[in-house]
Motif scaffolding. Structure first.
Motif, mmCIF file in Angstrom:
data_model
loop_
_atom_site.group_PDB
_atom_site.id
_atom_site.type_symbol
_atom_site.label_atom_id
_atom_site.label_comp_id
_atom_site.label_asym_id
_atom_site.label_seq_id
_atom_site.Cartn_x
_atom_site.Cartn_y
_atom_site.Cartn_z
ATOM 1 N N LEU A 26 0.845 -1.191 0.000
ATOM 2 C CA LEU A 26 0.000 0.000 0.000
ATOM 3 C C LEU A 26 0.878 1.238 0.000
ATOM 4 O O LEU A 26 1.810 1.350 0.804
ATOM 5 C CB LEU A 26 -0.907 0.009 1.230
ATOM 6 N N ARG B 65 3.682 0.469 2.703
ATOM 7 C CA ARG B 65 3.477 -0.526 3.754
ATOM 8 C C ARG B 65 3.132 -1.861 3.109
ATOM 9 O O ARG B 65 2.194 -1.944 2.319
ATOM 10 C CB ARG B 65 2.351 -0.085 4.694
ATOM 11 N N TRP C 235 1.306 -4.976 3.037
ATOM 12 C CA TRP C 235 0.065 -5.402 3.677
ATOM 13 C C TRP C 235 -0.044 -6.925 3.726
ATOM 14 O O TRP C 235 -0.266 -7.506 4.796
ATOM 15 C CB TRP C 235 -1.127 -4.786 2.931
ATOM 16 N N ALA D 198 -6.331 -7.625 9.339
ATOM 17 C CA ALA D 198 -5.863 -7.175 8.021
ATOM 18 C C ALA D 198 -6.834 -6.174 7.414
ATOM 19 O O ALA D 198 -6.417 -5.154 6.833
ATOM 20 C CB ALA D 198 -5.684 -8.376 7.089
ATOM 21 N N THR E 53 -6.585 -2.865 9.147
ATOM 22 C CA THR E 53 -5.375 -2.169 8.697
ATOM 23 C C THR E 53 -5.624 -1.451 7.382
ATOM 24 O O THR E 53 -5.220 -0.296 7.199
ATOM 25 C CB THR E 53 -4.216 -3.165 8.546
ATOM 26 N N PHE E 54 -6.305 -2.122 6.448
ATOM 27 C CA PHE E 54 -6.606 -1.500 5.160
ATOM 28 C C PHE E 54 -7.536 -0.301 5.338
ATOM 29 O O PHE E 54 -7.349 0.743 4.695
ATOM 30 C CB PHE E 54 -7.249 -2.528 4.229
#
Length: 264
Positions: free
Chosen positions: A168, A184, A186, A230, A233-234
């Motif tokens: 990302l 980052r 991911w 996950a 985080t996105f």
């Protein structure tokens, strides 16, 4: 020498531009405030999930999940967050430059691009790049359902083995006056990074590891928790990008607002 009529016309033009820029600055400030509140909530949620995940790993090391697996045969994927609209200073320029630098470094790999925002999509497609995915109608609005749908779609492609890794590239919001482009990794989720979280949690557990009773099994909890982590985080990354965009546009409009000379 300019006539009096020309001078008055110039003054009216500056006043009109000043009002437009001021209005756009106020709109961006309002959007920034709402985006900051959502970003703080997303950071808090992710911090809570970090703690849960760290506790599971601390008490049951060696857990495995498909999101941690590597797929050497699949191409790498770069997800680039930019804005749909302009008038936000050098916000998009820095992100695009960083993406070009990333692509040059990974020239040996078949890196595919996913665009979230019209600016990067327009820039790269004009230069012959093919989009592996494009989401061009978010307009800086953090729709939780849309962001979650995009994240799930990318996760499914990774779990199917069609993608080797997902990186990302976005602008991290530091303060109203500062945001910085960052990359980052991911997926796959780095086991070493999870171990660092695990070590951090254990170091703050009053000097000893806590014992937990897991119901159902730790593996079942881990399998359910890791995709949530996950996806959270996105979502946080998307909110970082949208908040940075509104901040950059507010500052750009403030700097672009013409000032009228004070009457003596």
């Amino acid at each position: 020498m300019a006539s009096l009529r020309q001078i008055r016309g110039r003054i009216r033009s500056i006043q009109s531009t000043q009002q437009i820029m001021r209005a756009m600055q106020l709109v961006s400030a309002s959007k920034l405030k709402r985006a900051q509140m959502r970003l703080l909530q997303a950071r808090a949620v992710l911090g809570f999930l970090d703690g849960l995940l760290a506790r599971v790993l601390a008490n049951t090391p060696g857990l495995k999940h498909p999101l941690c697996a590597t797929h050497p045969a699949g191409p790498d994927l770069l997800v680039l967050f930019t804005s749909d609209a302009g008038l936000c200073g050098s916000y998009n320029t820095h992100l695009i430059q960083m993406a070009e630098s990333f692509l040059r470094r990974d020239s040996a790999h078949a890196t595919e691009l996913v665009f979230i925002g019209r600016k990067a999509h327009r820039y790269f497609t004009r230069r012959g790049f093919t989009a592996a995915g494009a989401y061009l109608d978010l307009a800086g609005r953090p729709h939780p359902s849309r962001i979650s749908a995009i994240g799930r779609s990318l996760m499914e492609r990774f779990l199917e083995g069609k993608i080797g890794s997902i990186t990302l590239l976005y602008s991290e919001f530091v303060s109203t006056a500062l945001n910085r482009p960052v990359t980052r990794r991911w997926l796959p989720i780095d086991p070493l990074a999870r171990e660092r979280v695990h070590a951090l949690t254990r170091s703050h557990a009053n000097g000893f590891a806590e014992d937990y009773i897991f119901e159902p099994s730790p593996q079942r909890i881990f399998e359910d928790l890791l995709p949530r982590w996950a996806l959270a985080t996105f979502q946080r990354v998307a909110l970082e990008a949208f908040t940075s965009e509104h901040s950059a546009r507010m500052i750009a409009m403030k700097n672009a607002t013409p000032t009228m000379p004070r009457k003596s």
